[in-house]
Design a protein around this motif. Structure first.
Motif: not given
Length: 388
Positions: A214-219, A241-244, A246-256, A374-375
């Motif tokens: 999943l991490v590979k796909i989302f990158r 999510l950082l790319d390979q 180290g650049k930030p490329v995605n925001s990910i949120f987990v709601t309480p 994340l990986d």
């Protein structure tokens, strides 16, 4: 105007009669902004009731005596109906006309597909019946991709040793590729999150092999995906999510969660929470989070559900928006010794459960590594760098 309501595990909003605290004038910006609501882990316990025998308050406590049961619940029990009703009632008052859309998949796919068919097109119903996942264009240029990450959940023995359970990986790649060709942006929603758990060292919520994929796909499709939204952990957390490189490329949120349940041995739980995401109405970029909560102890004492604004993300952490580069910079601030930002983040992680609790040493290392890495390779390097 609201975009949609994301619901994990339960799929509709009812006409509610339960009262909640009035929404004051400070919320007028929220009502007029482009936004959507996210509510997760309702965990209704229909057996919940107040009784002198605290071992029999709720089935979900498994015989452990409830701590201090009240009309809105107990920290050793799943949600009573009154708590769930109060959450929906508060969202209804804060946003008078939200669009409504269920999201999370269920094991009984045919039944769920039939239940949700008023909101879904035939193609979405077909994949929902097949494997509990679907995609749908919900605004011009914006596609919702709902994954069934329960297929990848570690305790799911049915999918052990499967390369691509229900063909969802292939479907996801094809769907994101099509969105790229159509110049669509995508919001990804699911129940069980990707990445590493922020409270357990070296532990992914989904199986590690599935997480890597999943991490590979989302990158690869980070130019398409505008945000990812999950539940499951019951706690409030972010990931970048950082790319390979180290650049930030995605925001990910987990709601309480709405449910306040914890095990007897856990040092903390969470107050019930719901949230709204603000987004740019033209490019669907994510702008902010408005997080609301119910102080369960106070609500039970007063026998009234006084939902309150816990924080506004940009104001709490002095950031411009919740795009990847800003969350990346925030995460770097978390790493600093005696970081006030991290202390605030950890209190939000528990949804203001107990201000006296702190997270230091190993606890902080696990939290910080989970935000940024994340990986398996980069996460392991983060843990090793801390000397653990």
């Amino acid at each position: 105007m609201a975009l949609l309501v994301l619901l994990c595990l339960l799929g509709h909003v009812w006409n509610l009669q339960v009262s909640a605290a009035p929404v004051n004038n400070a919320f007028k910006h929220l009502q007029s902004a482009a936004k959507f609501w996210h509510i997760s882990d309702l965990h209704l316990d229909p057996t919940y009731h107040i009784t002198e025998d605290h071992t029999k308050v709720c089935f979900s406590s498994k015989g452990v005596p409830a701590l201090d049961p009240g009309v809105f619940g107990d920290f050793l029990c799943d949600s009573p109906y009154q708590l769930i009703l109060s959450a929906f009632s508060y969202m209804k008052q804060a946003d008078l006309q939200p669009d409504q859309l269920p999201t999370s998949a269920n094991a009984i796919y045919d039944a769920v597909a039939k239940l949700w068919s008023p909101w879904l097109n035939p193609e979405a119903v077909a994949t929902l019946q097949k494997g509990g996942f679907y995609s749908l264009v919900i605004k011009p240029g914006l596609r919702l991709v709902s994954l069934n990450t329960n297929l990848y959940y570690s305790p799911n023995q049915v999918t052990v040793n499967m390369t691509d359970p229900a063909g969802q990986f292939q479907w996801l790649q094809e769907t994101l590729e099509l969105s790229r060709q159509k110049l669509e942006k995508v919001y990804v929603i699911a129940h069980v999150p990707i990445g590493y758990l922020p409270y357990a060292i070296n532990t992914t919520a989904v199986r590690e092999s599935y997480n890597e994929r999943l991490v590979k796909i989302f990158r690869y499709y980070s130019d398409v995906v505008q945000g990812q939204f999950y539940g499951h952990t019951h706690r409030d957390s972010i990931m970048v999510l950082l790319d390979q490189q180290g650049k930030p490329v995605n925001s990910i949120f987990v709601t309480p969660a709405v449910t306040p349940i914890k095990s007897l041995l856990e040092p903390y739980s969470n107050n019930p929470g719901v949230r709204a995401y603000l987004y740019h109405p033209e490019n669907y970029g994510l702008l902010d989070i408005w997080q609301f909560y119910l102080n369960l102890t106070e609500a039970n004492l007063e026998q009234k559900s006084d939902w309150k604004l816990e924080y506004i993300m940009t104001e709490a952490f002095n950031i411009d928006d919740i795009q990847p580069h800003n969350l990346h910079e925030l995460a770097l601030r978390f790493e600093q010794p005696q970081s006030k930002d991290f202390d605030k983040y950890f209190n939000h992680f528990m949804v203001s459960y107990n201000f006296s609790l702190t997270c230091e040493g190993l606890c902080k290392t696990i939290q910080v590594c989970a935000v940024h890495f994340l990986d398996q390779e980069t996460y392991s390097q983060c843990i090793a760098k801390a000397g653990i």
